[in-house]
Design an enzyme around this catalytic site. Sequence first.
Site, PDB file in Angstrom:
ATOM      1  CG  HIS A 211     -16.182  30.333-109.474  1.00  0.00           C
ATOM      2  ND1 HIS A 211     -15.599  29.246-110.084  1.00  0.00           N
ATOM      3  CD2 HIS A 211     -15.753  30.297-108.186  1.00  0.00           C
ATOM      4  CE1 HIS A 211     -14.874  28.589-109.205  1.00  0.00           C
ATOM      5  NE2 HIS A 211     -14.945  29.195-108.043  1.00  0.00           N
TER       6      HIS A 211
ATOM      7  CG  ASP B 246     -15.926  28.876-113.417  1.00  0.00           C
ATOM      8  OD1 ASP B 246     -15.674  30.099-113.332  1.00  0.00           O
ATOM      9  OD2 ASP B 246     -15.852  28.079-112.455  1.00  0.00           O
TER      10      ASP B 246
ATOM     11  CB  SER C   2     -11.878  28.032-107.691  1.00  0.00           C
ATOM     12  OG  SER C   2     -12.909  27.164-107.342  1.00  0.00           O
ATOM     13  N   GLY C   3      -9.793  27.982-110.125  1.00  0.00           N
ATOM     14  CA  GLY C   3      -8.969  28.795-111.014  1.00  0.00           C
ATOM     15  C   GLY C   3      -7.614  28.167-111.269  1.00  0.00           C
TER      16      GLY C   3
HETATM   17  N1  ARG Z   1     -15.643  26.234-106.327  1.00  0.00           N
HETATM   18  C1  ARG Z   1     -14.483  25.917-105.554  1.00  0.00           C
HETATM   19  C2  ARG Z   1     -13.629  27.156-105.310  1.00  0.00           C
HETATM   20  O1  ARG Z   1     -14.114  28.267-105.485  1.00  0.00           O
HETATM   21  C3  ARG Z   1     -13.690  24.812-106.140  1.00  0.00           C
HETATM   22  C4  ARG Z   1     -14.324  23.510-105.847  1.00  0.00           C
HETATM   23  C5  ARG Z   1     -13.652  22.344-106.452  1.00  0.00           C
HETATM   24  N2  ARG Z   1     -14.238  21.218-105.813  1.00  0.00           N
HETATM   25  C6  ARG Z   1     -13.925  19.987-106.039  1.00  0.00           C
HETATM   26  N3  ARG Z   1     -14.470  19.068-105.305  1.00  0.00           N
HETATM   27  N4  ARG Z   1     -13.066  19.656-106.956  1.00  0.00           N
HETATM   28  O2  ARG Z   1     -12.511  27.069-104.847  1.00  0.00           O
END
Ligand code: ARG
Length: 436
Positions: A245, A290, A386-387
């Site tokens: 993503h 993902d 993320s990642g």
């Molecule tokens: N989708 C988020 C990003 O792009 C990461 C979210 C992780 N959230 C969590 N509560 N662990 O960085």
Amino acid sequence: MGLQAHSSSQDATNDSCDCLLAGPRTSSKRSWPVWMVIVIFLGVVAILAVTIGLLVHFLAVGKMHYYEGVFHISGVTYNDTCDSAASQASTNLSKDIETKMSDAFQNSSIYKEYVDSQVIKTLPETNGTSVQLRLTFKFPPAKNGDMRTEITAILLQVLRDNMASWSAVPASFKLTEISKANSEMLVNNCCGRRLSNSITTGNRIVNGENALAGAWPWQASMQWKGHHSCGASLISSRWLLSAAHCFARKNNMEDWTVNFGTIVNKPYMTRKVQRIILHENYSSPAVHDDIALVQLAEEVSFTKYIRRICLPEAQMKLSDNDSVVVTGWGSLHMFGDFPEILQQALVKIIDNKICNAPHALSGLVTETMLCAGYMSGKADACQNDSGGPLAYPDSRNIWHLVGIVSWGDGCGKKNKPGVYTRVTSYRDWITSKTGL
Ligand code: ARG
């Protein structure tokens, strides 16, 4: 100087005729100028200081010494080149060797000089396996010879004591002193080894704490147009694993750079991106599959600050409540500030069944995802983590990439743990794309 003056006045009294003339003449001729006295005095002080300094250096000040030890195991073959996850059998053997070595040194007369001992590799060779060890001690140079003898004797005893269980051949044991650089290189090439092995459960990420330099050497910052955007984990000198993503709407290779080091905008090393491979089945709104691979334009060389994390074997199982660590430069709260220094937080694996309960994530977590965090809230990943890696330490404290920060309902909310891509589910996909 005092002696000289005394003897010249004695000369003067012995020779009575010359005493009036010679007395003052001799003393004015033989007394040394003040500056010279000072120079000589300072010289003597300096020589004394250097001598004492050298003595202290050789006899008292500890210096790090590094050794490579090698011994043979007969009959059984173990194969752990330390560049990827090891089999359970060779992990067990290495763990046992490490425990016995450490116990032996800690209960020996040189326990104060002992720093660390570890198994680096177990390599198959004709009729068995060769085991490579790395040993670290701290002692003053004067003890060099004695220490070698002691270390050899202790290790030989460990090998003799375990001949039956390890099929070790004590006679094959060799100890070689190696340079600090070579000693570091032995470990740098291994996956999953980190510099500081202490992780306190400290209560940003949400409720994490600053990471020390070299603490998570596989952590990278994916920078889009020069700004931190996502995390990623180094899995080889050329490949990183991240979340799909992160790249779905930002798919121009030229916009991306990869930063390494703990301070996000003062990178220790930086690389351009050559290729980004998104999982074929990743689809934008629902966060399935993902996962993405990032190939660097130029490989990195491993140092104590940049190393790869081990990939788990596809069969590896995690259990509810296992401790894992999530790291990243994501926001410290939902809509919160971003840290400069890499954050780390200890979180717990939460079984998918518990995580999918109606009051929790109510069925949104599939088999190829895993939950980690706390039902009470406490610590969690957040936006822009993320990642990044969710890392699990095995029994030898070798770290494995078990999850990729993927999604969540807010950050650190009660009953809403973080959701991660389950890396074991994609082990074959990773191999098919990278050969790793
Ligand atoms: N989708 C988020 C990003 O792009 C990461 C979210 C992780 N959230 C969590 N509560 N662990 O960085």
